[in-house]
Design a protein around this motif. Structure first.
Motif, mmCIF file in Angstrom:
data_model
loop_
_atom_site.group_PDB
_atom_site.id
_atom_site.type_symbol
_atom_site.label_atom_id
_atom_site.label_comp_id
_atom_site.label_asym_id
_atom_site.label_seq_id
_atom_site.Cartn_x
_atom_site.Cartn_y
_atom_site.Cartn_z
ATOM 1 N N ARG A 133 6.442 6.400 -3.919
ATOM 2 C CA ARG A 133 6.464 5.581 -2.703
ATOM 3 C C ARG A 133 6.358 6.509 -1.502
ATOM 4 O O ARG A 133 7.136 7.473 -1.388
ATOM 5 N N LEU A 134 5.408 6.228 -0.619
ATOM 6 C CA LEU A 134 5.276 7.008 0.605
ATOM 7 C C LEU A 134 6.256 6.491 1.642
ATOM 8 O O LEU A 134 6.390 5.280 1.828
ATOM 9 N N GLY A 170 0.779 -1.226 0.000
ATOM 10 C CA GLY A 170 0.000 0.000 0.000
ATOM 11 C C GLY A 170 0.810 1.276 0.000
ATOM 12 O O GLY A 170 0.245 2.363 -0.037
ATOM 13 N N ASP A 171 2.130 1.171 0.018
ATOM 14 C CA ASP A 171 2.946 2.384 0.055
ATOM 15 C C ASP A 171 3.488 2.784 -1.312
ATOM 16 O O ASP A 171 4.146 3.804 -1.445
ATOM 17 N N LEU A 172 3.198 1.999 -2.351
ATOM 18 C CA LEU A 172 3.697 2.276 -3.695
ATOM 19 C C LEU A 172 2.527 2.456 -4.656
ATOM 20 O O LEU A 172 1.593 1.646 -4.672
ATOM 21 N N LEU A 173 2.578 3.529 -5.437
ATOM 22 C CA LEU A 173 1.546 3.851 -6.415
ATOM 23 C C LEU A 173 2.212 4.006 -7.772
ATOM 24 O O LEU A 173 3.264 4.648 -7.886
ATOM 25 N N LYS A 174 1.608 3.403 -8.800
ATOM 26 C CA LYS A 174 2.072 3.595 -10.178
ATOM 27 C C LYS A 174 0.910 4.109 -11.008
ATOM 28 O O LYS A 174 -0.223 3.648 -10.870
ATOM 29 N N ILE A 175 1.207 5.074 -11.874
ATOM 30 C CA ILE A 175 0.208 5.644 -12.769
ATOM 31 C C ILE A 175 0.699 5.473 -14.197
ATOM 32 O O ILE A 175 1.825 5.864 -14.522
ATOM 33 N N LEU A 176 -0.143 4.889 -15.037
ATOM 34 C CA LEU A 176 0.177 4.668 -16.446
ATOM 35 C C LEU A 176 -0.723 5.554 -17.292
ATOM 36 O O LEU A 176 -1.940 5.576 -17.099
ATOM 37 N N VAL A 177 -0.114 6.299 -18.226
ATOM 38 C CA VAL A 177 -0.903 7.180 -19.099
ATOM 39 C C VAL A 177 -0.231 7.276 -20.471
ATOM 40 O O VAL A 177 0.996 7.250 -20.579
ATOM 41 N N GLN A 230 -9.524 14.403 -6.745
ATOM 42 C CA GLN A 230 -9.332 13.182 -5.953
ATOM 43 C C GLN A 230 -7.979 12.553 -6.250
ATOM 44 O O GLN A 230 -7.321 12.045 -5.350
ATOM 45 N N LEU A 231 -7.545 12.584 -7.515
ATOM 46 C CA LEU A 231 -6.233 12.055 -7.872
ATOM 47 C C LEU A 231 -5.131 12.835 -7.158
ATOM 48 O O LEU A 231 -4.174 12.242 -6.645
ATOM 49 N N SER A 232 -5.256 14.148 -7.112
ATOM 50 C CA SER A 232 -4.255 14.969 -6.420
ATOM 51 C C SER A 232 -4.173 14.605 -4.943
ATOM 52 O O SER A 232 -3.087 14.503 -4.376
ATOM 53 N N MET A 233 -5.334 14.384 -4.315
ATOM 54 C CA MET A 233 -5.340 13.988 -2.903
ATOM 55 C C MET A 233 -4.726 12.614 -2.721
ATOM 56 O O MET A 233 -3.919 12.390 -1.815
ATOM 57 N N LEU A 234 -5.088 11.675 -3.597
ATOM 58 C CA LEU A 234 -4.519 10.330 -3.532
ATOM 59 C C LEU A 234 -3.009 10.384 -3.639
ATOM 60 O O LEU A 234 -2.293 9.759 -2.856
ATOM 61 N N PHE A 235 -2.503 11.157 -4.599
ATOM 62 C CA PHE A 235 -1.070 11.246 -4.846
ATOM 63 C C PHE A 235 -0.318 11.822 -3.650
ATOM 64 O O PHE A 235 0.840 11.501 -3.421
ATOM 65 N N GLU A 236 -0.977 12.670 -2.863
ATOM 66 C CA GLU A 236 -0.365 13.256 -1.664
ATOM 67 C C GLU A 236 -0.564 12.387 -0.424
ATOM 68 O O GLU A 236 -0.122 12.763 0.667
ATOM 69 N N GLY A 237 -1.243 11.262 -0.569
ATOM 70 C CA GLY A 237 -1.456 10.371 0.575
ATOM 71 C C GLY A 237 -2.639 10.771 1.436
ATOM 72 O O GLY A 237 -2.774 10.305 2.570
ATOM 73 N N ILE A 238 -3.526 11.621 0.923
ATOM 74 C CA ILE A 238 -4.708 12.073 1.649
ATOM 75 C C ILE A 238 -5.873 11.143 1.327
ATOM 76 O O ILE A 238 -5.992 10.652 0.208
ATOM 77 N N ASP A 239 -6.758 10.908 2.304
ATOM 78 C CA ASP A 239 -7.939 10.080 2.070
ATOM 79 C C ASP A 239 -8.881 10.818 1.128
ATOM 80 O O ASP A 239 -9.596 11.725 1.529
ATOM 81 N N TRP A 240 -8.897 10.452 -0.130
ATOM 82 C CA TRP A 240 -9.676 11.114 -1.162
ATOM 83 C C TRP A 240 -11.161 10.795 -1.065
ATOM 84 O O TRP A 240 -11.987 11.475 -1.633
ATOM 85 N N ARG A 241 -11.535 9.735 -0.304
ATOM 86 C CA ARG A 241 -12.938 9.327 -0.217
ATOM 87 C C ARG A 241 -13.767 10.304 0.607
ATOM 88 O O ARG A 241 -14.927 10.541 0.325
ATOM 89 N N MET A 242 -13.165 10.867 1.662
ATOM 90 C CA MET A 242 -13.888 11.800 2.511
ATOM 91 C C MET A 242 -12.892 12.761 3.141
ATOM 92 O O MET A 242 -12.517 12.620 4.307
#
Length: 115
Positions: A70-71, A51-58, A92-104
């Motif tokens: 990686r956080l 859960g500490d690693l995020l990959k974005i493909l575009v 929401q993507l910006s919040m996710l990328f910063e490690g913030i709970d984007w759901r609420m």
């Protein structure tokens, strides 16, 4: 992080992804598991088991871009479901990328009422 261009669709791949995958492996996962086109210009986000690693493909029109973050502390907030895809807004993507709970998201400091 630079934000996506206006109108860009953002998708989260629910469940966990093998983070050893690179461009081709993640593009294949987008096609087979998510039933999407990796060359559509949409952003596809993947999270590892820890859960500490995020990959974005575009796809940018010329080639695939792979972004990894990686956080050092904490985990990226991810949907509980184990399969499927979730759509996010650019905010929401910006919040996710910063490690913030984007759901609420919660205010860290409530605005003061003016008198």
């Amino acid at each position: 992080m630079l934000g996506p261009p206006p109108g860009t669709r953002v998708f989260l791949a629910c469940g966990t992804t093998d983070m050893r995958k690179g461009f081709d492996g993640l593009a294949a996962q987008v096609q087979t598991v998510l039933a999407q086109d990796p060359y559509s210009g949409a952003m596809f986000c993947f999270r590892g088991r820890r859960g500490d690693l995020l990959k974005i493909l575009v796809w940018d029109g010329q080639g695939l871009i792979l972004i990894a973050k990686r956080l050092e502390k904490g985990r990226f907030v991810w949907p509980q479901t184990q399969a499927g895809v979730v759509s996010l807004t650019a905010a929401q993507l910006s919040m996710l990328f910063e490690g913030i709970d984007w759901r609420m998201p919660a205010w860290t400091a409530r605005p003061q009422a003016t008198v």
